[in-house]
Motif scaffolding. Sequence first.
Motif, PDB file in Angstrom:
ATOM      1  N   HIS A 169       3.532   6.010  -8.258  1.00 23.97           N
ATOM      2  CA  HIS A 169       4.344   4.887  -7.788  1.00 23.97           C
ATOM      3  C   HIS A 169       5.673   4.899  -8.540  1.00 23.97           C
ATOM      4  N   GLU A 205      -7.261  -1.653   3.499  1.00 22.79           N
ATOM      5  CA  GLU A 205      -5.877  -1.218   3.668  1.00 22.79           C
ATOM      6  C   GLU A 205      -5.359  -0.631   2.363  1.00 22.79           C
ATOM      7  N   ILE A 206      -4.796   0.571   2.427  1.00 23.28           N
ATOM      8  CA  ILE A 206      -4.203   1.204   1.255  1.00 23.28           C
ATOM      9  C   ILE A 206      -2.738   0.778   1.165  1.00 23.28           C
ATOM     10  N   ASN A 207      -2.363   0.202   0.012  1.00 25.76           N
ATOM     11  CA  ASN A 207      -1.026  -0.371  -0.148  1.00 25.76           C
ATOM     12  C   ASN A 207      -0.089   0.478  -0.995  1.00 25.76           C
ATOM     13  N   GLY A 208      -0.513   1.667  -1.370  1.00 22.24           N
ATOM     14  CA  GLY A 208       0.384   2.532  -2.130  1.00 22.24           C
ATOM     15  C   GLY A 208      -0.342   3.333  -3.188  1.00 22.24           C
ATOM     16  N   GLN A 263      -0.934   5.063  -6.812  1.00 22.73           N
ATOM     17  CA  GLN A 263      -0.662   4.600  -8.163  1.00 22.73           C
ATOM     18  C   GLN A 263      -0.582   5.745  -9.167  1.00 22.73           C
ATOM     19  N   ARG A 269      -3.500   1.353  -4.849  1.00 23.52           N
ATOM     20  CA  ARG A 269      -3.648  -0.093  -4.658  1.00 23.52           C
ATOM     21  C   ARG A 269      -4.224  -0.320  -3.265  1.00 23.52           C
ATOM     22  N   SER A 270      -5.171  -1.215  -3.178  1.00 16.18           N
ATOM     23  CA  SER A 270      -5.767  -1.501  -1.878  1.00 16.18           C
ATOM     24  C   SER A 270      -5.879  -3.007  -1.677  1.00 16.18           C
ATOM     25  N   SER A 271      -6.211  -3.399  -0.440  1.00 15.51           N
ATOM     26  CA  SER A 271      -6.359  -4.816  -0.121  1.00 15.51           C
ATOM     27  C   SER A 271      -7.554  -5.444  -0.820  1.00 15.51           C
ATOM     28  N   ASP A 291      -8.222  -4.887  -4.105  1.00 11.99           N
ATOM     29  CA  ASP A 291      -7.971  -4.991  -5.541  1.00 11.99           C
ATOM     30  C   ASP A 291      -7.786  -6.442  -5.957  1.00 11.99           C
ATOM     31  N   GLU A 308      -2.839  -7.705  -9.741  1.00 12.49           N
ATOM     32  CA  GLU A 308      -1.773  -6.715  -9.676  1.00 12.49           C
ATOM     33  C   GLU A 308      -2.207  -5.343 -10.156  1.00 12.49           C
ATOM     34  N   ALA A 330      -4.152  -1.792  -9.995  1.00 10.04           N
ATOM     35  CA  ALA A 330      -4.779  -0.861  -9.062  1.00 10.04           C
ATOM     36  C   ALA A 330      -6.180  -0.512  -9.558  1.00 10.04           C
TER      37      ALA A 330
END
Length: 416
Positions: free
Chosen positions: A80, A290-293, A295, A311-313, A315, A318, A320
């Motif tokens: 990230h 959902e995968i949010n990015g 890490q 990071r996922s929905s 988690d 803040e 990961a």
Amino acid sequence: MSRASWVSAHRWAGLTMASFLVIVGLTGSVLAFRDDLDLWLNPDLLTVAPREAPMLDPLTLRDQALRFYPDAKIDEAPLHMNRRRSYELRVWIKDDGATDRLLFLYLDPYTGARIGERAWDHDVLGTRGVLFFIYRLHYALAAPAPFGALGRYTLGVIALIWTVDCFVAFFLTLPPARRANGSGKSWWRRWGPAWLIKSTGGFYRFNFDVHRASGLWAWGMLLVFAWSGVMFNLDEVYTPVTRTLFGASNDVVAIGSPGTRLGEPRLSWPEARDRGRSLMAELAIRERVEINGEQALIHDRERGLYDYVVRSSNDIGEQAQTTVAFDAIDGSLRVSSLPSTEQDLVGDKLSRWLRALHTANVFGLPYRIFVSFLGVLVAMFSVTGVYIWWKKRAARVLHARSVTRRGVVLGQSLHS
């Protein structure tokens, strides 16, 4: 045990913990804003001017770092990136001592140029290392490398005493059983004053009320920080207790192929990232998350694995926490960690929440302010507790001297 025995136990537990809790309370108060303070102290090291050019690939930046330090180990590549922040890498440098030296290297994410570096255990009083020192003081009493484990173990034992003492202290706030000739007040009305701070009665009484009432109002969070301290520093106690009381599913440590353990991986870093992305996509479809990015990509030499972290929905907060771990030789999946699934037992959820609450990685700025305030409160509890003990001890000494003096006078009058 009698109430007097519990009072004595609370007193000696408090005296044992006092200096340690002052340290961890005040340092924790600062560390709640660690990233913000570090950015304020070291903008030349941590920030870059944003520009229109694309940033380099994180693995390209890792290769660039290895060109600066060809004999070093870089086992973690952050995936990230921020257009306004430098790219930070942890570099393990060969040292003359028994352990390698940890260096933090900062690169320009657009060009790969070296901005600077700082050592984990140096420059204690300068802006570069003061927060590192506060962090080491918080979790290991800033003990030097050969004694770091002893520092962490000591704070783990203190956290365990603190956890037990939370229940003892709560018990001592409860009103004693009503005597036959006692007042007609209900139990709740007799307990009510324990929650209040009186403005009359002198400094000692005010100090006592602050110690007791503040402890009651903050009791739940004090227990959270005490028990999470055991989790971080005394796992040999935390894990068996948590597993016995609540259950935990993450009790199997995955191991990769023997040929890669403690050595170099057969999968290259780009190949490992591609494999991690593939396994994570399968996990996301299967578990409907959902995968949010991305890490980080980490090579665990001891286990012979790569850890691919996103990071996922699912988690918490803040931090990961969604991970797939796969063999560093053949890429086979060894274990996956996804919060809040059917496989998560109460103990797993408890551990994740304790970690997020302790590190102030949940609920944003208001909670970080609260954690900072709570750290000061913990230090205050220790100071007020010592003051209460000292005043009672002084009163006992004064009474003993008075009794002795009266005995001497009485003896003299009998012999006169």
